[in-house]
Motif scaffolding. Structure first.
Motif, PDB file in Angstrom:
ATOM      1  N   GLN A  28     -22.157  36.167 -23.499  1.00 46.19           N
ATOM      2  CA  GLN A  28     -21.516  36.140 -24.803  1.00 46.19           C
ATOM      3  C   GLN A  28     -22.292  37.171 -25.625  1.00 46.19           C
ATOM      4  O   GLN A  28     -23.529  37.124 -25.666  1.00 46.19           O
ATOM      5  CB  GLN A  28     -21.631  34.748 -25.406  1.00 46.19           C
ATOM      6  CG  GLN A  28     -20.954  34.589 -26.733  1.00 46.19           C
ATOM      7  CD  GLN A  28     -21.011  33.146 -27.230  1.00 46.19           C
ATOM      8  OE1 GLN A  28     -21.932  32.397 -26.922  1.00 46.19           O
ATOM      9  NE2 GLN A  28     -20.027  32.771 -28.008  1.00 46.19           N
ATOM     10  N   VAL A  29     -21.579  38.112 -26.233  1.00 41.88           N
ATOM     11  CA  VAL A  29     -22.239  39.204 -26.934  1.00 41.88           C
ATOM     12  C   VAL A  29     -21.774  39.250 -28.382  1.00 41.88           C
ATOM     13  O   VAL A  29     -20.576  39.264 -28.658  1.00 41.88           O
ATOM     14  CB  VAL A  29     -21.935  40.563 -26.271  1.00 41.88           C
ATOM     15  CG1 VAL A  29     -22.712  41.679 -26.959  1.00 41.88           C
ATOM     16  CG2 VAL A  29     -22.230  40.525 -24.785  1.00 41.88           C
ATOM     17  N   PHE A  30     -22.736  39.257 -29.292  1.00 43.98           N
ATOM     18  CA  PHE A  30     -22.458  39.452 -30.711  1.00 43.98           C
ATOM     19  C   PHE A  30     -23.098  40.770 -31.099  1.00 43.98           C
ATOM     20  O   PHE A  30     -24.154  41.128 -30.591  1.00 43.98           O
ATOM     21  CB  PHE A  30     -23.054  38.320 -31.555  1.00 43.98           C
ATOM     22  CG  PHE A  30     -22.437  36.983 -31.294  1.00 43.98           C
ATOM     23  CD1 PHE A  30     -21.296  36.580 -31.969  1.00 43.98           C
ATOM     24  CD2 PHE A  30     -22.997  36.125 -30.360  1.00 43.98           C
ATOM     25  CE1 PHE A  30     -20.717  35.344 -31.723  1.00 43.98           C
ATOM     26  CE2 PHE A  30     -22.429  34.889 -30.104  1.00 43.98           C
ATOM     27  CZ  PHE A  30     -21.289  34.492 -30.783  1.00 43.98           C
ATOM     28  N   ARG A  31     -22.458  41.477 -32.027  1.00 45.29           N
ATOM     29  CA  ARG A  31     -23.010  42.740 -32.480  1.00 45.29           C
ATOM     30  C   ARG A  31     -23.078  42.767 -33.999  1.00 45.29           C
ATOM     31  O   ARG A  31     -22.140  42.360 -34.682  1.00 45.29           O
ATOM     32  CB  ARG A  31     -22.130  43.898 -32.004  1.00 45.29           C
ATOM     33  CG  ARG A  31     -22.720  45.264 -32.378  1.00 45.29           C
ATOM     34  CD  ARG A  31     -21.716  46.137 -33.055  1.00 45.29           C
ATOM     35  NE  ARG A  31     -22.298  47.412 -33.475  1.00 45.29           N
ATOM     36  CZ  ARG A  31     -21.575  48.438 -33.813  1.00 45.29           C
ATOM     37  NH1 ARG A  31     -20.260  48.399 -33.746  1.00 45.29           N
ATOM     38  NH2 ARG A  31     -22.159  49.529 -34.252  1.00 45.29           N
ATOM     39  N   VAL A  32     -24.204  43.245 -34.503  1.00 45.12           N
ATOM     40  CA  VAL A  32     -24.346  43.535 -35.924  1.00 45.12           C
ATOM     41  C   VAL A  32     -24.793  44.993 -36.030  1.00 45.12           C
ATOM     42  O   VAL A  32     -25.410  45.527 -35.110  1.00 45.12           O
ATOM     43  CB  VAL A  32     -25.335  42.578 -36.627  1.00 45.12           C
ATOM     44  CG1 VAL A  32     -24.807  41.147 -36.610  1.00 45.12           C
ATOM     45  CG2 VAL A  32     -26.719  42.646 -36.007  1.00 45.12           C
ATOM     46  N   ALA A  33     -24.473  45.629 -37.162  1.00 47.28           N
ATOM     47  CA  ALA A  33     -24.681  47.069 -37.268  1.00 47.28           C
ATOM     48  C   ALA A  33     -25.841  47.489 -38.170  1.00 47.28           C
ATOM     49  O   ALA A  33     -26.084  48.680 -38.339  1.00 47.28           O
ATOM     50  CB  ALA A  33     -23.394  47.741 -37.749  1.00 47.28           C
ATOM     51  N   ALA A  90     -28.688  41.610 -39.077  1.00 42.58           N
ATOM     52  CA  ALA A  90     -29.388  41.011 -37.939  1.00 42.58           C
ATOM     53  C   ALA A  90     -30.215  39.815 -38.389  1.00 42.58           C
ATOM     54  O   ALA A  90     -30.185  38.750 -37.767  1.00 42.58           O
ATOM     55  CB  ALA A  90     -30.278  42.046 -37.252  1.00 42.58           C
ATOM     56  N   ILE A  91     -30.933  39.981 -39.475  1.00 39.57           N
ATOM     57  CA  ILE A  91     -31.765  38.887 -39.987  1.00 39.57           C
ATOM     58  C   ILE A  91     -30.884  37.721 -40.437  1.00 39.57           C
ATOM     59  O   ILE A  91     -31.181  36.559 -40.149  1.00 39.57           O
ATOM     60  CB  ILE A  91     -32.698  39.387 -41.110  1.00 39.57           C
ATOM     61  CG1 ILE A  91     -33.732  40.364 -40.515  1.00 39.57           C
ATOM     62  CG2 ILE A  91     -33.376  38.221 -41.816  1.00 39.57           C
ATOM     63  CD1 ILE A  91     -34.527  41.140 -41.536  1.00 39.57           C
ATOM     64  N   ALA A  92     -29.779  38.015 -41.118  1.00 37.49           N
ATOM     65  CA  ALA A  92     -28.845  36.958 -41.540  1.00 37.49           C
ATOM     66  C   ALA A  92     -28.274  36.224 -40.329  1.00 37.49           C
ATOM     67  O   ALA A  92     -28.160  34.995 -40.328  1.00 37.49           O
ATOM     68  CB  ALA A  92     -27.727  37.544 -42.397  1.00 37.49           C
ATOM     69  N   PHE A  93     -27.911  36.967 -39.283  1.00 34.34           N
ATOM     70  CA  PHE A  93     -27.381  36.354 -38.064  1.00 34.34           C
ATOM     71  C   PHE A  93     -28.425  35.417 -37.452  1.00 34.34           C
ATOM     72  O   PHE A  93     -28.128  34.272 -37.121  1.00 34.34           O
ATOM     73  CB  PHE A  93     -26.990  37.432 -37.047  1.00 34.34           C
ATOM     74  CG  PHE A  93     -26.328  36.891 -35.812  1.00 34.34           C
ATOM     75  CD1 PHE A  93     -24.961  36.968 -35.661  1.00 34.34           C
ATOM     76  CD2 PHE A  93     -27.072  36.309 -34.790  1.00 34.34           C
ATOM     77  CE1 PHE A  93     -24.336  36.468 -34.523  1.00 34.34           C
ATOM     78  CE2 PHE A  93     -26.468  35.805 -33.650  1.00 34.34           C
ATOM     79  CZ  PHE A  93     -25.095  35.884 -33.520  1.00 34.34           C
ATOM     80  N   LEU A  94     -29.640  35.913 -37.295  1.00 38.13           N
ATOM     81  CA  LEU A  94     -30.701  35.127 -36.664  1.00 38.13           C
ATOM     82  C   LEU A  94     -31.069  33.880 -37.466  1.00 38.13           C
ATOM     83  O   LEU A  94     -31.392  32.844 -36.891  1.00 38.13           O
ATOM     84  CB  LEU A  94     -31.928  36.006 -36.435  1.00 38.13           C
ATOM     85  CG  LEU A  94     -31.736  37.072 -35.356  1.00 38.13           C
ATOM     86  CD1 LEU A  94     -32.772  38.167 -35.498  1.00 38.13           C
ATOM     87  CD2 LEU A  94     -31.785  36.438 -33.980  1.00 38.13           C
ATOM     88  N   ARG A  95     -30.991  33.992 -38.771  1.00 38.44           N
ATOM     89  CA  ARG A  95     -31.306  32.841 -39.637  1.00 38.44           C
ATOM     90  C   ARG A  95     -30.070  31.992 -39.925  1.00 38.44           C
ATOM     91  O   ARG A  95     -30.140  31.033 -40.680  1.00 38.44           O
ATOM     92  CB  ARG A  95     -31.936  33.332 -40.940  1.00 38.44           C
ATOM     93  CG  ARG A  95     -33.324  33.905 -40.701  1.00 38.44           C
ATOM     94  CD  ARG A  95     -34.002  34.266 -41.990  1.00 38.44           C
ATOM     95  NE  ARG A  95     -35.391  34.634 -41.740  1.00 38.44           N
ATOM     96  CZ  ARG A  95     -36.117  35.389 -42.534  1.00 38.44           C
ATOM     97  NH1 ARG A  95     -35.593  35.862 -43.655  1.00 38.44           N
ATOM     98  NH2 ARG A  95     -37.359  35.670 -42.235  1.00 38.44           N
TER      99      ARG A  95
END
Length: 152
Positions: free
Chosen positions: A40-45, A50-55
């Motif tokens: 399963q792959v999510f991408r942020v640019a 990235a920090i928002a996704f991880l948190r």
């Protein structure tokens, strides 16, 4: 004890790709999806996303924590080095493996990344087939051979 590596039993991996270059992102995502491991792959640019996704903040509240982060260093808003430092100093995130995937072969970038506890540092090959093979090998390593601690 897991026999994951012995039996080469693939399991679903969740990757977070942090990449601002659309061409590189497309190639990585396509290679991850075609690899021998189900992913399963999510991408942020950018680094802030990235920090928002991880948190799990904002629009990412329902997203899973990734099993592996594939992190470019040259990112808008927040640099890859800053994202890496944030991950490795956050108690809830620090055990997530981070593979730095960058075009930079500068010793200063490599030293800084490992100083922030990167789990791996790879320079993106220019050749399309070698780049595809690199991504496939990363999937095989993290999805089949690597043995995370129980509960991870």
């Amino acid at each position: 004890m897991s026999t994951q590596g012995e039996g080469m039993t693939p399991h679903l991996m969740t990757f977070l790709l942090v990449e601002d270059d659309d061409n590189h992102a497309h190639l990585v995502m396509r290679s991850l999806k075609k690899a021998r491991v189900h992913n399963q792959v999510f991408r942020v640019a950018d680094g802030a996303e990235a920090i928002a996704f991880l948190r799990q903040e904002g629009e990412h509240t329902d997203k899973p924590h990734p099993d592996v982060v594939l992190l470019d260093l040259k990112l808008p808003k927040v640099s890859g080095h800053e994202v890496l430092a944030t991950i490795k100093t956050d108690e809830a995130l620090r055990r997530i493996p981070v593979v730095v995937m960058t075009t930079s072969d500068a010793e200063s970038d490599r030293a800084k990344a490992y100083g922030h506890h990167a789990n791996s540092y790879v320079v993106k090959p220019v050749d399309f087939e070698r780049f595809r093979q690199l991504v496939s090998d990363l999937c095989l390593y993290w999805g089949v051979w690597n043995e995370p601690p129980e509960g991870e």
